[in-house]
Write a protein that holds these residues in place. Structure first.
Motif, PDB file in Angstrom:
ATOM      1  N   ARG A  55      -8.217  10.893   0.479  1.00 48.92           N
ATOM      2  CA  ARG A  55      -8.582   9.561   0.005  1.00 48.92           C
ATOM      3  C   ARG A  55      -7.626   8.507   0.530  1.00 48.92           C
ATOM      4  NH1 ARG A  55      -8.665  10.883  -6.256  1.00 48.92           N
ATOM      5  NH2 ARG A  55      -6.762  11.921  -5.509  1.00 48.92           N
ATOM      6  N   ASP A  56      -6.347   8.848   0.633  1.00 52.79           N
ATOM      7  CA  ASP A  56      -5.375   7.891   1.171  1.00 52.79           C
ATOM      8  C   ASP A  56      -5.662   7.586   2.637  1.00 52.79           C
ATOM      9  OD1 ASP A  56      -3.872   7.629  -1.209  1.00 52.79           O
ATOM     10  OD2 ASP A  56      -2.886   9.532  -0.812  1.00 52.79           O
ATOM     11  N   TYR A  57      -5.988   8.631   3.414  1.00 54.58           N
ATOM     12  CA  TYR A  57      -6.281   8.411   4.829  1.00 54.58           C
ATOM     13  C   TYR A  57      -7.561   7.592   5.015  1.00 54.58           C
ATOM     14  CZ  TYR A  57      -2.625  11.772   5.959  1.00 54.58           C
ATOM     15  OH  TYR A  57      -1.417  12.407   6.083  1.00 54.58           O
ATOM     16  N   LEU A  58      -8.565   7.828   4.159  1.00 55.87           N
ATOM     17  CA  LEU A  58      -9.780   7.030   4.210  1.00 55.87           C
ATOM     18  C   LEU A  58      -9.471   5.564   3.906  1.00 55.87           C
ATOM     19  CD1 LEU A  58     -12.868   6.620   4.286  1.00 55.87           C
ATOM     20  CD2 LEU A  58     -12.922   7.334   1.883  1.00 55.87           C
ATOM     21  N   PHE A  59      -8.632   5.344   2.921  1.00 60.87           N
ATOM     22  CA  PHE A  59      -8.255   3.981   2.550  1.00 60.87           C
ATOM     23  C   PHE A  59      -7.495   3.299   3.680  1.00 60.87           C
ATOM     24  CE2 PHE A  59      -4.991   1.256   0.424  1.00 60.87           C
ATOM     25  CZ  PHE A  59      -5.846   0.233   0.048  1.00 60.87           C
ATOM     26  N   MET A  60      -6.535   4.002   4.287  1.00 63.43           N
ATOM     27  CA  MET A  60      -5.733   3.419   5.353  1.00 63.43           C
ATOM     28  C   MET A  60      -6.590   3.086   6.574  1.00 63.43           C
ATOM     29  SD  MET A  60      -2.671   3.107   4.243  1.00 63.43           S
ATOM     30  CE  MET A  60      -1.545   3.740   2.998  1.00 63.43           C
ATOM     31  N   ASP A  61      -7.505   3.999   6.945  1.00 63.24           N
ATOM     32  CA  ASP A  61      -8.366   3.745   8.106  1.00 63.24           C
ATOM     33  C   ASP A  61      -9.297   2.555   7.863  1.00 63.24           C
ATOM     34  OD1 ASP A  61      -7.215   5.871   9.402  1.00 63.24           O
ATOM     35  OD2 ASP A  61      -8.801   7.300   8.857  1.00 63.24           O
ATOM     36  N   THR A  62      -9.813   2.456   6.651  1.00 60.93           N
ATOM     37  CA  THR A  62     -10.709   1.340   6.340  1.00 60.93           C
ATOM     38  C   THR A  62      -9.963   0.018   6.359  1.00 60.93           C
ATOM     39  OG1 THR A  62     -12.000   2.836   4.933  1.00 60.93           O
ATOM     40  CG2 THR A  62     -12.378   0.481   4.678  1.00 60.93           C
ATOM     41  N   VAL A  63      -8.751   0.014   5.828  1.00 57.01           N
ATOM     42  CA  VAL A  63      -7.947  -1.216   5.839  1.00 57.01           C
ATOM     43  C   VAL A  63      -7.601  -1.611   7.275  1.00 57.01           C
ATOM     44  CG1 VAL A  63      -5.713  -2.193   5.201  1.00 57.01           C
ATOM     45  CG2 VAL A  63      -7.023  -0.893   3.522  1.00 57.01           C
ATOM     46  N   ALA A  64      -7.296  -0.630   8.118  1.00 58.68           N
ATOM     47  CA  ALA A  64      -6.973  -0.934   9.516  1.00 58.68           C
ATOM     48  C   ALA A  64      -8.162  -1.575  10.230  1.00 58.68           C
ATOM     49  CB  ALA A  64      -6.551   0.340  10.232  1.00 58.68           C
ATOM     50  N   ASP A  65      -9.364  -1.057   9.991  1.00 53.22           N
ATOM     51  CA  ASP A  65     -10.557  -1.656  10.594  1.00 53.22           C
ATOM     52  C   ASP A  65     -10.799  -3.067  10.069  1.00 53.22           C
ATOM     53  OD1 ASP A  65     -10.985   0.658  12.032  1.00 53.22           O
ATOM     54  OD2 ASP A  65     -12.378   1.519  10.558  1.00 53.22           O
ATOM     55  N   ALA A  66     -10.573  -3.266   8.765  1.00 55.10           N
ATOM     56  CA  ALA A  66     -10.765  -4.592   8.183  1.00 55.10           C
ATOM     57  C   ALA A  66      -9.760  -5.596   8.756  1.00 55.10           C
ATOM     58  CB  ALA A  66     -10.639  -4.520   6.665  1.00 55.10           C
ATOM     59  N   GLU A  67      -8.514  -5.189   8.885  1.00 53.53           N
ATOM     60  CA  GLU A  67      -7.505  -6.069   9.461  1.00 53.53           C
ATOM     61  C   GLU A  67      -7.835  -6.411  10.909  1.00 53.53           C
ATOM     62  OE1 GLU A  67      -3.601  -4.690   6.820  1.00 53.53           O
ATOM     63  OE2 GLU A  67      -3.849  -4.007   8.885  1.00 53.53           O
ATOM     64  N   ARG A  97       0.834  -1.215   0.000  1.00 54.25           N
ATOM     65  CA  ARG A  97       0.000   0.000   0.000  1.00 54.25           C
ATOM     66  C   ARG A  97       0.865   1.261   0.000  1.00 54.25           C
ATOM     67  NH1 ARG A  97      -2.809  -2.877   3.952  1.00 54.25           N
ATOM     68  NH2 ARG A  97      -1.997  -1.500   5.587  1.00 54.25           N
ATOM     69  N   LYS A  98       1.906   1.256   0.821  1.00 56.14           N
ATOM     70  CA  LYS A  98       2.774   2.434   0.859  1.00 56.14           C
ATOM     71  C   LYS A  98       3.493   2.632  -0.472  1.00 56.14           C
ATOM     72  CE  LYS A  98       3.679   2.618   5.835  1.00 56.14           C
ATOM     73  NZ  LYS A  98       4.734   2.586   6.889  1.00 56.14           N
ATOM     74  N   TRP A  99       3.933   1.553  -1.076  1.00 54.29           N
ATOM     75  CA  TRP A  99       4.634   1.666  -2.351  1.00 54.29           C
ATOM     76  C   TRP A  99       3.691   2.164  -3.439  1.00 54.29           C
ATOM     77  CZ3 TRP A  99       3.639  -0.934  -6.948  1.00 54.29           C
ATOM     78  CH2 TRP A  99       4.567  -0.723  -7.961  1.00 54.29           C
ATOM     79  N   SER A 100       2.464   1.638  -3.479  1.00 52.84           N
ATOM     80  CA  SER A 100       1.519   2.057  -4.511  1.00 52.84           C
ATOM     81  C   SER A 100       1.092   3.506  -4.315  1.00 52.84           C
ATOM     82  CB  SER A 100       0.291   1.147  -4.492  1.00 52.84           C
ATOM     83  OG  SER A 100      -0.358   1.216  -3.231  1.00 52.84           O
ATOM     84  N   ALA A 101       0.937   3.937  -3.044  1.00 52.76           N
ATOM     85  CA  ALA A 101       0.550   5.329  -2.801  1.00 52.76           C
ATOM     86  C   ALA A 101       1.637   6.295  -3.239  1.00 52.76           C
ATOM     87  CB  ALA A 101       0.234   5.533  -1.322  1.00 52.76           C
ATOM     88  N   SER A 102       2.911   5.946  -2.989  1.00 53.24           N
ATOM     89  CA  SER A 102       4.008   6.826  -3.402  1.00 53.24           C
ATOM     90  C   SER A 102       4.261   6.754  -4.905  1.00 53.24           C
ATOM     91  CB  SER A 102       5.277   6.447  -2.644  1.00 53.24           C
ATOM     92  OG  SER A 102       5.634   5.096  -2.919  1.00 53.24           O
ATOM     93  N   ALA A 103       3.951   5.610  -5.520  1.00 54.51           N
ATOM     94  CA  ALA A 103       4.205   5.465  -6.954  1.00 54.51           C
ATOM     95  C   ALA A 103       3.160   6.204  -7.789  1.00 54.51           C
ATOM     96  CB  ALA A 103       4.220   3.988  -7.339  1.00 54.51           C
ATOM     97  N   LEU A 104       1.938   6.359  -7.266  1.00 57.73           N
ATOM     98  CA  LEU A 104       0.878   6.989  -8.049  1.00 57.73           C
ATOM     99  C   LEU A 104       1.039   8.504  -8.108  1.00 57.73           C
ATOM    100  CD1 LEU A 104      -2.214   4.862  -6.964  1.00 57.73           C
ATOM    101  CD2 LEU A 104      -1.040   4.826  -9.164  1.00 57.73           C
ATOM    102  N   ASP A 105       1.016   9.167  -6.933  1.00 56.15           N
ATOM    103  CA  ASP A 105       1.088  10.636  -6.943  1.00 56.15           C
ATOM    104  C   ASP A 105       2.115  11.196  -5.969  1.00 56.15           C
ATOM    105  OD1 ASP A 105      -0.202   9.901  -4.670  1.00 56.15           O
ATOM    106  OD2 ASP A 105      -2.097  10.900  -5.138  1.00 56.15           O
ATOM    107  N   ASP A 106       2.763  10.322  -5.164  1.00 52.05           N
ATOM    108  CA  ASP A 106       3.819  10.734  -4.243  1.00 52.05           C
ATOM    109  C   ASP A 106       3.328  11.767  -3.227  1.00 52.05           C
ATOM    110  OD1 ASP A 106       6.287  10.530  -3.137  1.00 52.05           O
ATOM    111  OD2 ASP A 106       7.230  12.013  -4.450  1.00 52.05           O
ATOM    112  N   CYS A 107       2.068  11.701  -2.868  1.00 52.01           N
ATOM    113  CA  CYS A 107       1.537  12.593  -1.834  1.00 52.01           C
ATOM    114  C   CYS A 107       0.308  11.941  -1.216  1.00 52.01           C
ATOM    115  CB  CYS A 107       1.188  13.967  -2.399  1.00 52.01           C
ATOM    116  SG  CYS A 107      -0.174  13.961  -3.572  1.00 52.01           S
ATOM    117  N   LYS A 108       0.052  12.247   0.067  1.00 52.84           N
ATOM    118  CA  LYS A 108      -1.094  11.700   0.785  1.00 52.84           C
ATOM    119  C   LYS A 108      -2.197  12.744   0.854  1.00 52.84           C
ATOM    120  CE  LYS A 108       1.198   8.291   3.735  1.00 52.84           C
ATOM    121  NZ  LYS A 108       1.417   7.852   5.129  1.00 52.84           N
ATOM    122  N   ASP A 109      -3.389  12.339   0.455  1.00 54.13           N
ATOM    123  CA  ASP A 109      -4.529  13.224   0.563  1.00 54.13           C
ATOM    124  C   ASP A 109      -5.621  12.542   1.377  1.00 54.13           C
ATOM    125  OD1 ASP A 109      -5.419  11.288  -1.147  1.00 54.13           O
ATOM    126  OD2 ASP A 109      -5.520  12.580  -2.914  1.00 54.13           O
TER     127      ASP A 109
END
Length: 240
Positions: free
Chosen positions: A97-109, A83-95
């Motif tokens: 949408r990235d935080y929403l994705f990370m929080d959702t993945v954390a809850d799922a895990e 996830r970290k590699w794909s986020a940096s490879a796409l736009d190299d910045c966190k917005d």
């Protein structure tokens, strides 16, 4: 509060429709996949518990819970790197949408780990209590629990309920303490504040996973024994 010439005062709320719709979609798909992976982890851990090496004693069955958890955490760590590699490879910045994705993945895990740990722990507890290892699905083929064994399972459910209440209280206390020290952390700045914030996040994540595990273990204890007791009563009514 919106004042309308036709309807008078109307309470309204402003929200971003597309954002809310996206959040709902992400949450629904995350819940679906989390439960699929969670029950797959239960199946894998159950098969491991039935291996001849571990099926000889309740202690071996309990060891499988730790092995299963370590494998799950290793998979979580691997996907985090992806996830970290794909986020940096796409736009190299966190917005946002990235935080929403990370929080959702954390809850799922969290759901995945809690499902597998709680179910496999109750399997080991039932093995220790009855001397018979339940099936992978949690059933006891041809073995009926006594009233004392059912009472012990309900007592274990009570222990999990008390543990859940204590963890909720601990979470509230840590959250209050973190809010009080937020200003000091902001003033401290630098890597020291970020490291402290990361430690707090890890502790809160562990507490939250403990809450989920206790609540699910409570459900596994009460649901299984209630269902079995109801089945025994139905058999008695059929004989009458």
């Amino acid at each position: 509060l919106f004042r309308s010439p036709k309807y008078g005062e109307v309470f309204v709320i402003k929200r971003h429709e597309q954002r809310v719709a996206r959040e709902h979609k992400v949450a629904s798909w995350a819940t679906l996949f989390a439960h699929m992976v969670g029950f797959a982890a239960i199946r894998a851990g159950g098969e491991l518990q039935h291996h001849p090496i571990f099926a000889s004693s309740p202690v071996g069955s309990l060891i499988c819970v730790g092995i299963n958890e370590m494998i799950i955490l290793l998979l979580f760590r691997s996907t985090m790197w992806v996830r970290k590699w794909s986020a940096s490879a796409l736009d190299d910045c966190k917005d946002e949408r990235d935080y929403l994705f990370m929080d959702t993945v954390a809850d799922a895990e969290n759901d995945i780990a809690s499902l597998s740990i709680s179910f496999l722990t109750i399997q080991a507890l039932r093995f220790w209590l009855t001397g018979h290892l339940p099936s992978v699905e949690g059933g006891h083929s041809g073995h009926t629990h006594t009233a004392n064994q059912i009472a012990v399972m309900f007592s274990a459910a009570l222990v999990f309920a008390v543990s859940l209440a204590l963890l909720v209280r601990l979470q509230a206390w840590l959250k209050t303490d973190t809010e009080k020290s937020a200003v000091l952390e902001m003033k401290a700045g630098g890597e020291e504040a970020e490291e402290h914030h990361g430690d707090d996040s890890l502790i809160m994540a562990m507490i939250f996973q403990g809450q989920n595990t206790c609540s699910m273990a409570l459900a596994w204890c009460s649901e299984g024994k209630t269902q079995e007791k109801w089945a025994q009563q139905q058999q008695g009514l059929c004989r009458l």
